[in-house]
Design an enzyme around this catalytic site. Structure first.
Site, PDB file in Angstrom:
ATOM      1  N   LYS A   1      -6.137   2.148  -3.904  1.00  0.00           N
ATOM      2  CA  LYS A   1      -6.030   1.405  -2.639  1.00  0.00           C
ATOM      3  C   LYS A   1      -6.185   2.337  -1.438  1.00  0.00           C
ATOM      4  O   LYS A   1      -6.879   2.019  -0.467  1.00  0.00           O
ATOM      5  CB  LYS A   1      -4.687   0.682  -2.574  1.00  0.00           C
ATOM      6  CG  LYS A   1      -4.399  -0.023  -1.237  1.00  0.00           C
ATOM      7  CD  LYS A   1      -5.462  -1.064  -0.901  1.00  0.00           C
ATOM      8  CE  LYS A   1      -5.271  -1.642   0.511  1.00  0.00           C
ATOM      9  NZ  LYS A   1      -4.054  -2.449   0.645  1.00  0.00           N
TER      10      LYS A   1
ATOM     11  N   LYS B   1      -1.696   4.956   8.018  1.00  0.00           N
ATOM     12  CA  LYS B   1      -0.852   5.381   6.896  1.00  0.00           C
ATOM     13  C   LYS B   1      -1.666   5.501   5.615  1.00  0.00           C
ATOM     14  O   LYS B   1      -1.571   6.497   4.882  1.00  0.00           O
ATOM     15  CB  LYS B   1       0.288   4.391   6.693  1.00  0.00           C
ATOM     16  CG  LYS B   1       1.196   4.692   5.504  1.00  0.00           C
ATOM     17  CD  LYS B   1       1.844   3.437   4.954  1.00  0.00           C
ATOM     18  CE  LYS B   1       0.829   2.546   4.271  1.00  0.00           C
ATOM     19  NZ  LYS B   1       1.412   1.372   3.612  1.00  0.00           N
TER      20      LYS B   1
ATOM     21  N   SER C   1       0.873  -1.180   0.000  1.00  0.00           N
ATOM     22  CA  SER C   1       0.000   0.000   0.000  1.00  0.00           C
ATOM     23  C   SER C   1       0.907   1.225   0.000  1.00  0.00           C
ATOM     24  O   SER C   1       1.254   1.746   1.060  1.00  0.00           O
ATOM     25  CB  SER C   1      -0.921  -0.002   1.221  1.00  0.00           C
ATOM     26  OG  SER C   1      -1.809  -1.081   1.173  1.00  0.00           O
TER      27      SER C   1
END
Length: 296
Positions: free
Chosen positions: A177, A246, A101
């Site tokens: 994503k 994150k 990611s």
């Protein structure tokens, strides 16, 4: 080159990377695995019956190198030195498939740096969590500027996936994503808030989840996360609080960079950041305990 003669390197043998590499091994490709933890590398290589390498440079002979790592900065550091020189003596035409990611802007920058050496980068982040990594049914979001590289990458990820979505140019998979995980995080935060309020008013948490899952409030979190991990107080979904935070930050920064007003994303990011500051590297489901006041 058929799939049986493909030489594939896999970097990152964590909660997701290990089952993903297992599915590659089952597909019969020539596989080499590497993790910064040498003991983990030896354990996984032995389990899968494949080669384990102690130095990423040993992946230079691979046709495709897959990465499943915590951040895009770490992905870059595997292949490039601080001065931009290649760390691994990759051959021209090598395809790197980053399934982490990652930050889309950093992915684009890394792709440009690798392209100067004839190395092609494809971003192919995944969704589905550890259970779908284990059974090879991940949803994959693939961005690429090179059609031949994307076609080769698709052949490699096929044993790990149920569906591959071609999202556009390099970095678009990572953008998708991050935005997906923002939506998932928003659903988790909203469901947590509802459960906390309902419990205070006298509602049974499991009953609330049952009703949400039979109603319009249903989400992936309510269906797969809250019952086994929040209501049961297990807090062990396999997806950490630092990682989801994150990803939500990436989605927030992406929208900020485009000059968009994104109040929901800002609020969700702030909520997860507060939980992260208080709890550290726990499973993301433990944020519910912080928001409910249990850990304060």
């Amino acid at each position: 080159m058929d799939d049986k003669t493909l030489q594939v390197g896999f970097v990152g043998l964590g909660m997701m990377g290990t089952p993903m590499s297992r599915n590659l091994a089952r597909a019969g490709v020539g596989l080499r695995v590497y993790d910064a933890d040498a003991d983990r590398t030896r354990t996984v290589a032995s389990e899968l019956g494949v080669a384990g390498v102690v130095d990423p440079a040993e992946l230079a002979a691979c046709d495709v190198i897959v990465t499943m790592l915590p951040t895009s900065a770490i992905v870059r550091s595997v292949f490039l030195n601080g001065d931009g020189a290649l760390r691994i003596p990759l051959r021209q035409g090598t395809v790197v498939v980053d399934m982490s990611s990652s930050d889309p802007t950093e992915t684009v920058a890394t792709g440009r740096a690798l392209a100067a050496f004839g190395v092609r980068l494809v971003d192919a982040p995944v969704s589905g969590g550890v259970p779908r990594a284990a059974d090879g049914t991940l949803a994959i979001m693939m961005g690429a500027d090179d059609e031949d590289a994307a076609a080769l990458a698709e052949r490699v990820v096929e044993p790990m996936s149920r569906s591959v979505y071609r999202t556009g140019g390099l970095g678009t998979g990572d953008a998708m994503k991050a935005l997906n995980n923002f939506v998932a995080g928003a659903a988790f935060a909203a469901t947590s808030e509802a459960l906390i309020a309902g419990r205070q008013f006298g509602l049974d948490p499991q009953l609330m989840i049952d009703i949400l899952n039979d109603s319009t409030g249903q989400s992936f979190s309510s269906t797969h996360v809250f019952g086994p991990h929040v209501v049961a107080e297990k807090y062990a979904s396999g997806f950490s609080l630092p990682l989801i935070t994150k990803d939500i930050r990436i989605a927030r920064d992406l929208q900020r960079g485009m000059g968009r007003d994104a109040p929901v994303c800002e609020a969700v990011a702030s909520s997860f950041e507060d939980a992260l500051d208080a709890l550290g590297g726990v499973d993301h489901t433990a944020a519910h305990r912080f928001w409910s006041g249990e850990t304060r």
